[in-house]
Design an enzyme around this catalytic site. Sequence first.
Site, PDB file in Angstrom:
ATOM      1  N   HIS A 203      33.532   1.913  55.454  1.00 54.05           N
ATOM      2  CA  HIS A 203      34.561   2.390  56.382  1.00 54.05           C
ATOM      3  C   HIS A 203      34.106   2.107  57.812  1.00 54.05           C
ATOM      4  O   HIS A 203      33.077   2.600  58.257  1.00 54.05           O
ATOM      5  CB  HIS A 203      34.774   3.882  56.185  1.00 54.05           C
ATOM      6  CG  HIS A 203      35.797   4.463  57.108  1.00 54.05           C
ATOM      7  ND1 HIS A 203      37.141   4.227  56.953  1.00 54.05           N
ATOM      8  CD2 HIS A 203      35.683   5.233  58.208  1.00 54.05           C
ATOM      9  CE1 HIS A 203      37.802   4.850  57.900  1.00 54.05           C
ATOM     10  NE2 HIS A 203      36.940   5.472  58.693  1.00 54.05           N
ATOM     11  N   ASP A 205      35.536   2.371  61.636  1.00 53.23           N
ATOM     12  CA  ASP A 205      36.579   2.772  62.572  1.00 53.23           C
ATOM     13  C   ASP A 205      36.776   1.664  63.601  1.00 53.23           C
ATOM     14  O   ASP A 205      35.816   1.219  64.244  1.00 53.23           O
ATOM     15  CB  ASP A 205      36.199   4.071  63.276  1.00 53.23           C
ATOM     16  CG  ASP A 205      36.322   5.279  62.358  1.00 53.23           C
ATOM     17  OD1 ASP A 205      37.213   5.264  61.495  1.00 53.23           O
ATOM     18  OD2 ASP A 205      35.534   6.231  62.498  1.00 53.23           O
ATOM     19  N   ASP A 324      40.581   8.428  56.049  1.00 54.18           N
ATOM     20  CA  ASP A 324      40.012   9.204  57.154  1.00 54.18           C
ATOM     21  C   ASP A 324      41.051   9.630  58.192  1.00 54.18           C
ATOM     22  O   ASP A 324      40.712   9.937  59.321  1.00 54.18           O
ATOM     23  CB  ASP A 324      38.914   8.370  57.842  1.00 54.18           C
ATOM     24  CG  ASP A 324      38.032   9.203  58.746  1.00 54.18           C
ATOM     25  OD1 ASP A 324      37.843  10.391  58.461  1.00 54.18           O
ATOM     26  OD2 ASP A 324      37.539   8.663  59.752  1.00 54.18           O
ATOM     27  N   HIS A 529      43.575   5.537  63.846  1.00 55.14           N
ATOM     28  CA  HIS A 529      43.547   6.996  63.698  1.00 55.14           C
ATOM     29  C   HIS A 529      42.512   7.727  64.565  1.00 55.14           C
ATOM     30  O   HIS A 529      42.367   8.952  64.430  1.00 55.14           O
ATOM     31  CB  HIS A 529      43.349   7.375  62.223  1.00 55.14           C
ATOM     32  CG  HIS A 529      42.002   7.031  61.664  1.00 55.14           C
ATOM     33  ND1 HIS A 529      41.814   6.028  60.752  1.00 55.14           N
ATOM     34  CD2 HIS A 529      40.785   7.565  61.879  1.00 55.14           C
ATOM     35  CE1 HIS A 529      40.541   5.958  60.431  1.00 55.14           C
ATOM     36  NE2 HIS A 529      39.897   6.886  61.105  1.00 55.14           N
TER      37      HIS A 529
END
Length: 838
Positions: A203, A205, A324, A529
């Site tokens: 993951h 971001d 997330d 996000h």
Amino acid sequence: EAVRQEFTPAKVGDSFGPTWETCWFKVELSIPLAWAGREVHFIWESDGEGMVWCDAQPVQGLTKEGEKTSYILTSSLKETEPHSLTLYVELACNGLFGAGKGSMIAPPDPDRRFTLSKAELVIFNRDVYELLVDLEILLDMARLLGEENQRSFQALYTANQMINVCDVMDPSTFPAARDLAAAIFSQRNGKSQHTIHAMGHCHIDSAWLWPYEETIRKCARSWVTVVRLMECNPELTFVCSQLRLICVLRQAQQFEWVRSWYPGLYAQIQDLVAKGRFIPVGGTWVEMDGNLPSGESMVRQFLQGQRFFQEQFGRICSEFWLPDTFGYSAQLPQLMLGCGIRRFLTQKLSWNLVNSFPHHTFFWEGIDGSRVLTHFPPGDSYGMHGQVEEMLKTVKNNKDKGRVNHSAFLFGFGDGGGGPTQKMLDRLKRMRDTDGLPRVQISTPDQLFSVLEKESSQLCTWVGELFLELHNGTYTTQAQIKKGNRECERILHDVEVLSTLALAQSGTFQYPASQLQRLWRLLLLNQFHDVLPGSCIQLVVEDALQYYAEIRRAGARLQEEAVQSLCGDLLQPRAGNTESTLVLNTLPWERTEVISRTGPAGTETLALVTVPSMGYAIVREPLLPTQPVAVRKREDGSIAMENGVIAVCLDTMGRLTSLRLIDSERESVPDGCYANQFALFDDVPLYWDAWDVMDYHLETRKPVTTLLKPLEITLAGGLRGSTTFSLRIGKSSTLTQEIILDAACPYLRFLTQVEWKEAHKFLKVEFPVQVRSTNATYEIQFGHLQRPTHYNTSWDWARFEVWAHKWLDLSEHCFGVALLNDCKYGASAHRNVLSLSL
């Protein structure tokens, strides 16, 4: 470019910086001839993130926090292999989680230095490493399976025997010790044992505690490391969700970055995708926020993502992967199905602060009845390390035992990237089918969901939104980002409407498809996000605001071009014609409104106009209202305004003491109450400062009552009446508001400017209304949603602060009041009070 630079000597212990700088190291290695037949590693440890380059290509990420500090030079040194070589290490002066000063989520320290703590050429003793992994698994089994389980004792005694057999000074004893461990690991499970589908996961971001630009390098560091792992572990698959690595990868935007900046690495990834080992999932351009983007924005997220996957990899995604994000709109199931996706994975609701979500595998039903198969990994994480404790938690924590016997296990360092490690894989290999532990198989999203679909006959259904009971502050944090998102969504809508009409009218008009795609991708990127919610560092905010400014500039130009093509003849002055104004309506209903236009002398004048749906009107002689706006000041300083549709009364502080719908004579403001009441709350959350507002903030309410400038009339009526006033907020902030009532208009407008200088405070505006209903209605993407106005249950009061788009409404039979906005998302409706978070 880096290779051509002049290098100066560096040594272990040197520090480099400041934050966000890049340092390049030229590393010249000479492997001793005596190391023939040995496994040789280059070790590099620093508190900054690094990447090894060889022959002008990235070959290995180096991140101490991600347990990746070595680059394998050879697994068994041969005489024919080169013993001298030159590598380059690119050091980013930031850690895996940025460079927070004092804590991870603190603002970055701009002057931080990053130290090189180790740079070595070493022999790696793989026999010792394998023994240590064996012992780790056995001791965890002994510790965690419990005294009631005989396997815990078998594991303990086996580990004890291994210690007795093994002489650390005599490597010839190692195989016997390992055989003891293998005997335990080879004892198989029964057929009913739970099966865990393990998927390598990374993951990343797209922006958070680091800027967009650093994410590009994080992708390269993480993905090239996975490619190296795949070369050593043919069974590994990887899931990538912005795009992800069996490995799983997710975000199309991140693939596009790697394609542009690291074409050699991207070619390797394309090959692995074709072989089914590097798996793109997600289907969207970025892992967007699941609440705040408009319906059209969400459609474009899927459109841009699925198109990219189809063009680059020859397939679209069948899984929506959003692990997330801070909650999930009830409209998403319908949008997913419309974009070819019938499966959904997340885990974020495990973060709920109040209620534990009752399922891990279930059907999720949207507002139109659309259903998608949904799975939450029961380990409640997308960053597992392949440890025994995590495996046992995955089984024990599963809330759908008996309904399904399979679940996901996502392993690899995440958020700041990193991905799986060799040690994680080696742990999983030992637990593949070991009695006493769940069965573990390296799997893919399709394999997992396919077996869940076969077992789905007894699954439960959850109807409506997946509301995260945490991070409610992200609906309001960073007001300029929220405003930029809403404005740019409107701008792109208008450009597309006008350009489509222009194309339909004239075949010579060139529809700006490529320009619009570029602008949409900028907007979609900012809907990531941690950007749109405002939970990012200031550097990211500055980038986001620049992107919004670019969309505004380019959007205005494209809109002007479309209008010139569509209405060019109408814009030409004609002899004898009076001054006229072209008014366009890009919404699908007829509108009658008061507009402001610039006269020949540059003065602003008002006009009442009616414009048809998706059409235009030429304003020469303005319409006359059937009843002009009347404004009058009373003796007590209050001001009354009326336009034949509604009548309002404002006190000297700009608060509504009366709001009446004239035809019904129905009063909207309860006796003794004030609407348009500003209130200030303390905002001191438990930890996540930019993310959270806690329920206890409601106990600190202080009405804003310090008047700087009392209410006064600014427009005395006719087509428009307006008043203004100013307040002091807290210690040093100010608020100025103009309240406007237009002719023939069924609503009152509030133009509010706040000079905000407060810390750990939360400003809202409240509207108590004389309406009774157990539910309020909120606009969401392409629809609306009802939420309770009471706190009967813990599920109700956990929604003390919710999100909405352009309106929320409280209605009873035949009457209601709605609160509209043009740039806000945080809201609430408790009992009869509508609140908008500013």
